[in-house]
Design an enzyme around this catalytic site. Structure first.
Site, PDB file in Angstrom:
ATOM      1  N   ASP A  98       0.855  -1.190   0.000  1.00 11.58           N
ATOM      2  CA  ASP A  98       0.000   0.000   0.000  1.00 11.58           C
ATOM      3  C   ASP A  98       0.891   1.240   0.000  1.00 11.58           C
ATOM      4  O   ASP A  98       2.119   1.152   0.133  1.00 11.58           O
ATOM      5  CB  ASP A  98      -0.929  -0.025   1.219  1.00 11.58           C
ATOM      6  CG  ASP A  98      -2.207   0.767   0.972  1.00 11.58           C
ATOM      7  OD1 ASP A  98      -2.192   1.674   0.111  1.00 11.58           O
ATOM      8  OD2 ASP A  98      -3.211   0.489   1.626  1.00 11.58           O
ATOM      9  N   GLU A 149     -10.593   7.017   5.037  1.00  7.77           N
ATOM     10  CA  GLU A 149      -9.638   6.307   5.877  1.00  7.77           C
ATOM     11  C   GLU A 149      -9.710   6.738   7.351  1.00  7.77           C
ATOM     12  O   GLU A 149     -10.790   6.809   7.934  1.00  7.77           O
ATOM     13  CB  GLU A 149      -8.238   6.447   5.270  1.00  7.77           C
ATOM     14  CG  GLU A 149      -8.174   5.876   3.848  1.00  7.77           C
ATOM     15  CD  GLU A 149      -6.781   5.818   3.278  1.00  7.77           C
ATOM     16  OE1 GLU A 149      -5.805   5.811   4.043  1.00  7.77           O
ATOM     17  OE2 GLU A 149      -6.673   5.781   2.039  1.00  7.77           O
TER      18      GLU A 149
END
Length: 1036
Positions: A694, A888
């Site tokens: 990521d 997020e």
């Protein structure tokens, strides 16, 4: 035999020959064998024979009675366990423990018996050696040499009761008949034996050749002792020897007669030797020893030089070449051996320079010439079928059997070296003209293997590096061999960038990548949230291609188990079964996978498709208290049954890449979890695509951030640090080359599968697809089907919806009624999105206005007070409230309340006039205290740009079909709470969703509903339509 049939299939389809890997288990005297065969990039594995069958074979070979099994059972009928006792030749063997099935128990007992029985058998008990399968040998010879497969003609000559079979095999234009046999198979085997041995005899003939001695080569042969002047040449089956110059007065006494005798079995065009002046030429025996050759320092394959002029012998005539026994004849021309030292010209397809070593052994079919004081040059001949040689003309002849010149005898060293350098130059030109990895007809694995063998360490590490668009340029791509570029959230080349701007910048990066030595294209990807099913997947694919983007970081396979998590709207459901169903978006992006496709191997149907990325591996939807990037605490059963399950489907559907999660699993960061990433994903699930970290995922697991780059690859900005550090770690042996090669092999496999080597550049062919009416209708349909009706009236017999289109006055209120940015949510245009008109679309207010009758007065007040409500007489109200945009960690919430003053708006409006409340959110929120105040409640999730889909259902043009994909809680104190939990007490349970009873009137007695598709679906929009809007903001 299936093995030979498979080999024939590979030859017919021009695939590489099958490769077998064998496995062995069990005791030495009764082993269990299994095998894996690799064919055209796919692997097929058989199961080893069972211990029971091996034990039976063991007893039969030794003349003993068959094994007898007795089963012992314990426990109740519904949960019995079993032991087994097997008796062999009066001796009993009992399985060491209880098993769940009789089969397992008997297998364990048989294994114990095999381990315990004598390992050595008497001579009379030995298994007879199986005869050679000459049919297989002949077929393998044909495949190896490029010949036409043998053809058999078998007839029966016997009576009705006793058949005698005769067989003739046609091979290389000749017919061979074997001895009669009692069966057709035996007769064909006999014929194949005759043919094979005929060719084998030709291979075993010993031919004398000439080599240059020390006086002629001077320093060119320095360093070779007298005992080292013999050169061993390992010849392939049915090959021809490369010695073509004879002498009638050699030191060994070889005569013209000797050569004519040898040519009868190995037809090779010989130079006229009548005028040879090689006085001191020694004889050297060419032996058939198949030994390994030293690694060449220079390799030039398949010389594509054009055929030279035809040469004639000293008498002015070209020698006639005739095959004598079906052996292959290489294309060649000959020339007399003059006193100047010129020898014969030969055809070659391989040139290698070898270091000079005393134990030098050449590869198959090579001729040796000294090149320098410390090196030899070896030239090999192609083995060509005589018929193919005659048919090869023009450019084809040059490609099949390119021609070079070999010089022999007493010549000037400088001229000799110049000629050899020219030979190598043309060879290198031929190598550049044809590289396997550039040939789309070659199997993917062959292309990958060829390319990776040519790559330097710097090129490999470059392929493992993904950088952000902001730091990318053509020079960066070229100088660092960068493998991929990413546009993160909100990363655009220009505000309101047009398709042309996107295509130009992507192609600029791509041209930089293509200008490197090997011309490996890059992958351009985009970071975004997900789309819906195959249809929307196809739409998103078109939008990506329009902008030149070849990869998309979706689908998100989180199974969100706690709505407090800020990424819960990225998840399709709390139920892994729904998430598994939603992996169908991979088919929309990459194309429908063929039925016989090998599990785990990426599949992308063509250049009009894009690569998908399943993320985030694994368990990030189950973090403790829903905290982003936190720790998931779960046992193996829960992990594999809940969070791992969607990845099974994604891999089966050919997903190209998998992204690793920021989160931890039982205290171990997933970016450092070798057991799950390498051990389970790659090895257990056989995933053959590539795994990517990521965003800055490596830096999040080390302190300082760049302290350890042994884990993964995405470094968006500081790519030079990553490249330098990884290079250093490889050279120090911290990271093995096998680890590097595994990563690069996977990356190249995806690029070849995508067709990037054939079509690397983006174009504007899809630009007219953006914002088409059909696409907006599809998005509107998705909105309609995702809405969930949670309440409709205060009693079962009194519906509030559908609302009337004709009314005196309608109030529309709430912070989300006229805010396109709030409708879209996070990951829309920018990472966190924004409030207001961030793109082109239809707000819910505008949709209501366009739906109601012209005579209906629509009033909008975002947050009306009590006095406003008393001063106006509204027929009914629609209140639209919800969450603000987030992404997020910013979205983590312990309270899960709607945006202020949303609750006040509900109280003020719904306490004065009958109202329907629409919730815009990425997850369930606190609503129970206000539920009694409203007549209707609709969960609209994040509908994106097409607000008209909400009005379609509120006013009865379509019916509600959506069901809750996650549990709607009463209070946050209950969390985490999922369907099936012991304490399950929701406000609205999983799978809940009302429909409108068309037989009963709504609040207004609206016309009967028209539901075009009455099926029930599970769906979460989760800002997915915002993905479409990211690219449609330029439309007017």
């Amino acid at each position: 035999m299936y093995k030979s049939r498979l080999q024939e299939l590979c030859q017919q389809r021009l695939w590489a020959p099958p490769e077998y890997t064998h496995r062995r288990g069990g005791p030495d005297h009764a082993p269990l064998f299994g095998a894996t065969v690799s064919v055209n990039g796919a692997e097929f594995e058989n199961q080893p024979s069972s211990y029971k069958s091996q034990l039976q074979i063991y007893t039969q070979k030794r003349g003993k009675g068959l094994p007898l099994y007795q089963t012992i059972r314990q426990g109740p009928v519904h949960s019995s366990q079993f032991k087994s006792v097997v008796t062999v030749d009066g001796e009993a063997f009992e399985s060491p423990e209880y098993y769940h099935t009789v089969k397992e128990a008997e297998s364990a007992a048989a294994k114990l018996a095999l381990m315990s029985l004598p390992q050595e058998a008497s001579s009379t008990e030995q298994v007879p050696v199986q005869p050679l399968s000459y049919k297989n040998l002949l077929q393998e010879l044909a495949q190896k040499q490029g010949f036409t497969l043998p053809a058999y003609n078998t007839t029966s000559d016997g009576s009705v009761h006793v058949h005698i079979f005769k067989s003739t095999v046609t091979f290389q234009g000749e017919s061979y008949q074997g001895e009669p046999g009692n069966t057709k198979k035996q007769a064909e085997m006999n014929a194949a034996k005759v043919a094979f041995q005929h060719f084998e005899d030709g291979r075993n003939n010993v031919l004398s050749s000439t080599v240059l001695t020390r006086p002629h080569l001077e320093q060119g042969t320095a360093g070779l002792s007298a005992g080292q002047q013999q050169v061993k040449i390992a010849e392939p089956v049915n090959s021809v020897f490369q010695a073509s110059t004879a002498t009638n007065h050699s030191a060994s006494g070889a005569t013209d007669h000797d050569y004519h005798r040898l040519v009868a079995t190995n037809p090779l065009p010989l130079a006229d030797s009548a005028k040879s002046s090689d006085e001191d030429i020694e004889s050297c025996e060419l032996k058939d020893n198949k030994l390994a050759s030293p690694e060449p320092s220079t390799v030039a394959e398949e010389v594509n030089s054009a055929p030279g002029p035809e040469l004639k012998a000293s008498d002015g005539h070209r020698p006639e070449i005739k095959p004598s026994d079906g052996h292959p004849v290489p294309l060649a021309s000959t020339n007399a051996v003059h006193s100047t030292g010129c020898g014969c010209s030969l055809i070659t397809n391989r040139v290698q320079v070898y270091p000079r070593r005393p134990d030098l052994v050449l590869p198959e079919g090579a001729t040796l010439l000294p090149f320098s004081d410390d090196a030899w040059v070896a030239v090999s001949l192609p083995t060509l079928n005589h018929r193919d040689a005659e048919l090869a003309t023009g450019a084809d002849a040059g490609r099949i059997a390119p021609r070079v010149w070999l010089l022999r005898g007493m010549i000037c060293r400088k001229i000799y070296l110049v000629c050899l350098l020219l030979l190598l130059h043309f060879a290198s030109m031929g190598d550049a003209a044809y590289m396997k990895y550039k040939d789309p007809k070659q199997p993917t694995n062959t292309r990958v293997k060829d390319l990776i063998s040519r790559m330097t360490l710097a090129e490999k590490i470059g392929q493992m590096t993904q950088i952000e668009r902001e730091v990318a340029s053509a020079d960066v791509m070229k100088n660092y061999f960068i493998g991929s570029v990413l546009s993160g959230g909100g990363s655009v080349p220009a505000p309101q960038a047009t398709p042309a701007i996107w295509v130009n910048i992507v192609n600029e990066f791509q041209k930089g990548a293509l200008s490197t030595r090997l011309g490996i294209p890059m992958i351009y990807g985009i970071d975004a949230v997900h789309g819906i099913l195959t249809s929307l997947g196809g739409l998103v694919k078109q939008l990506l291609l329009k902008y030149g983007q070849q990869a998309f970081h979706i689908p998100l396979l989180h199974v969100c188990r706690d709505p407090r998590w800020g990424r819960c709207y990225e998840s399709y459901s709390e139920d892994h079964r729904i998430v598994q169903q939603m992996t169908d978006i991979i088919l929309g992006l990459q194309g429908e996978i063929p039925i016989n496709h090998t599990k785990g191997v990426p599949y992308i149907a063509g250049k009009d498709k894009v690569a998908a990325c399943a993320k985030h591996f694994v368990g990030d939807g189950g973090t403790h208290n829903g905290i982003n990037e936190n720790n998931t605490i779960i046992d193996e059963h829960g992990l594999l049954g809940i969070h791992m399950a969607p990845y099974y489907d994604a891999i089966i559907k050919g997903v190209a890449t998998v992204m690793v999660s920021y989160s931890s699993l039982n205290g171990v960061k997933m970016h450092a979890n070798n057991d799950l990433v390498t051990g389970y994903l790659k090895s257990k699930l056989h995933f053959r695509g590539f795994v990517i970290s990521d965003w800055l995922g490596i830096d999040r697991i080390t302190s300082p951030p760049d302290a350890n780059y042994t884990y993964s690859v995405m470094v968006p900005y500081h790519y030079t640090d990553y490249i330098n550090n990884v290079t250093s770690l490889v050279k120090k042996g911290v990271i093995s080359m096998s680890r590097i090669d595994d990563a690069v092999r996977r990356i190249l496999r995806v690029k070849f599968t995508m067709g990037l080597f054939e079509s690397p550049l983006a174009d504007l062919s899809f630009s007219d697809q953006l914002g088409k009416k059909e696409h907006r209708e599809l998005a509107r349909e998705a909105v309609r089907k995702s809405l969930v009706l949670l309440k409709n009236g205060n009693s079962p017999n009194q519906q509030f919806l559908p609302l009337p289109k004709k009314a005196r006055s309608i109030l529309v209120a709430g912070s989300h009624a006229d805010n396109l940015g709030y409708q879209c949510g996070g990951w829309s245009i920018k990472w966190f999105a924004a409030s207001g008109d961030i793109t082109v679309g239809t707000t819910i207010l505008d949709a209501i206005k366009s739906t109601v009758a012209d005579s209906t007065h629509v009033v909008y007040s975002e947050n009306p007070d009590e006095s406003f409500m008393k001063e106006n007489d509204f027929s009914f109200a629609i209140v639209v409230v919800g969450e603000p945009p987030y992404a997020e960690t910013v979205g983590d919430s312990t309270e899960l309340t709607i945006l202020d003053p949303g609750t006040d708006t509900i109280r003020t409006v719904c306490s004065t006039v009958k109202c329907a409340v629409v919730i815009i959110s990425g997850r369930p929120v606190v609503i129970e205290p206000y539920l009694p105040m409203m007549e209707a409640l609709v969960a609209a999730w994040l509908p994106g740009t097409e607000g008209q889909g909400i009005a379609d259902l509120l006013f009865g043009d379509y019916g509600f079909t959506g069901k809750l994909p996650r549990t709607w809680f009463k209070s946050v104190d209950q969390l985490p709470m999922n369907v099936g939990d012991p304490h399950y007490d929701p406000l609205f349970p999983f799978d809940f969703g009302l429909t409108i009873n068309s037989s009963q009137p709504g609040f207004s007695g609206a016309e009967q509903l028209r539901d075009r598709n009455g099926r029930t679906i599970y769906l979460v929009l989760s800002s997915v339509l915002s993905v479409i809007l990211i690219h449609s903001s330029i439309l007017a």
